[in-house]
Design an enzyme around this catalytic site. Structure first.
Site, short mmCIF file in Angstrom:
data_model
loop_
_atom_site.label_atom_id
_atom_site.label_comp_id
_atom_site.label_asym_id
_atom_site.label_seq_id
_atom_site.Cartn_x
_atom_site.Cartn_y
_atom_site.Cartn_z
CG ASP A 91 -2.06 -1.00 1.07
OD1 ASP A 91 -2.15 -1.64 0.00
OD2 ASP A 91 -2.86 -1.14 2.01
CE LYS A 99 8.02 8.96 -3.88
NZ LYS A 99 9.29 8.21 -3.76
CG ASN A 112 -3.90 5.76 3.29
OD1 ASN A 112 -4.79 5.40 2.53
ND2 ASN A 112 -3.02 4.91 3.82
CD GLU A 113 -2.69 8.48 7.07
OE1 GLU A 113 -1.47 8.45 6.75
OE2 GLU A 113 -3.43 7.49 6.97
CG ASP A 171 0.94 11.23 21.79
OD1 ASP A 171 1.10 12.04 22.74
OD2 ASP A 171 1.26 10.03 21.87
CB THR A 218 -8.36 0.19 6.08
OG1 THR A 218 -7.82 0.73 4.87
CG2 THR A 218 -9.84 -0.08 5.91
#
Length: 294
Positions: free
Chosen positions: A74, A79, A149-150, A179, A190
């Site tokens: 993944d 990338k 993703n994030e 944090d 996921t």
């Protein structure tokens, strides 16, 4: 047909599968263009009779490509999207790593999977992305200011937590003492977000999730929001700077910099074989539906 290939690493025992991929594409008269560094790795480990064209940057790609193969896990796909960007080229992930929610084509099934793809027996799964801007403006992110993703803000190398003052469409939501904070897409649900207690979302869900990282205030819980919300994050901490990560790309910003996150204006098209689905992948990777009593 024109296909691009990208990989980051030459995994142990993966040479036979890469060779099989190239041979299958060659047998079907497919024009293949391989990312320069990955082509050098292939040539270093294998003897390839055919000479392949290569690309090095996003600027060398265009819409003449019918498909892109990402060879790895993944992380390699994350990338790959930095090359594909907004060109709309479908990406097929060949999994030579371990756990893969995006790279769903198994290396042992390359030939059969390629046959399905060449015969158009697949569909596209559009994936939403998020972008980041800052106040004041910074050149830290450059043109790669997006993530599939994030996007996460987090503390630096210190034991002290940070405070993440969070607003949605300029309305104050809360202050997370933690944090850090993850803003994940359905695709990213996921990933890092899941490991921090966030929910799993279907890829087609028009949502994002805010997931605090190890929050000190125990009433802080993951929050699913519509994808059209603009998220504003203001950080305070004992340190002068904090970290911002876009998938695997990490940057450092001063505390007085406000981060603004919103849905990207383009999507990434992931290739899904007709005999596959997100739910099938979810059951397989999460071991759902298995009876552990035996």
């Amino acid at each position: 047909m024109k296909i691009g290939i990208y990989g980051q690493f030459y995994h142990k025992n993966s040479g036979i599968y890469i060779q099989q991929l190239l041979e299958t594409l060659d047998e079907n008269d497919v024009e293949v263009v391989i990312e320069k560094n990955f082509l050098e790795l292939i040539n270093l480990h294998d003897e390839i009779d055919k000479s392949y064209s290569h690309f090095s940057t996003f600027e060398e790609l265009d819409t003449s490509y019918d498909l892109f193969f990402s060879i790895g896990g993944d992380g390699t796909i994350l990338k790959t999207i930095t090359y594909v960007r907004d060109l709309g080229i479908p990406i097929a992930g060949i999994n030579t790593g371990r756990l893969g929610f995006l790279a769903t084509i198994q290396k042992e099934e390359i030939k059969d999977s390629i046959d399905l793809i060449l015969n158009k027996k697949y569909y596209l799964s559009p994936r939403s992305l998020v972008t980041v801007d800052t106040i004041p403006a910074t050149k830290e992110f450059g043109v790669l200011n997006f993530a599939m993703n994030e996007i996460a803000v987090s503390r630096r190398n210190t034991t002290s937590m940070i405070t993440v003052n969070t607003s949605l469409n300029d309305e104050f939501l809360t202050s997370y003492w933690a944090d850090g904070l993850i803003v994940a897409t359905p695709t990213g649900s996921t990933g890092y977000s899941l490991s921090c207690g966030g929910p799993v979302m279907m890829p087609e869900a028009e949502s994002m999730v805010l997931t605090p990282i190890a929050p000190h205030n125990l009433n802080a819980r993951p929050l699913v929001i519509p994808e059209n919300q603009e998220i504003k994050l203001q950080i305070s901490s004992r340190e002068d700077t904090y970290l911002v990560s876009l998938d695997s790309r990490i940057h450092t910003l001063p505390n007085e910099t406000t981060v603004i996150i919103k849905k990207a204006p383009f999507k990434i098209n992931m290739v899904v074989l007709q005999n596959d689905s997100f739910l099938k992948t979810l059951r397989k990777k999460m071991l759902w539906g298995e009876d552990k009593r035996n």
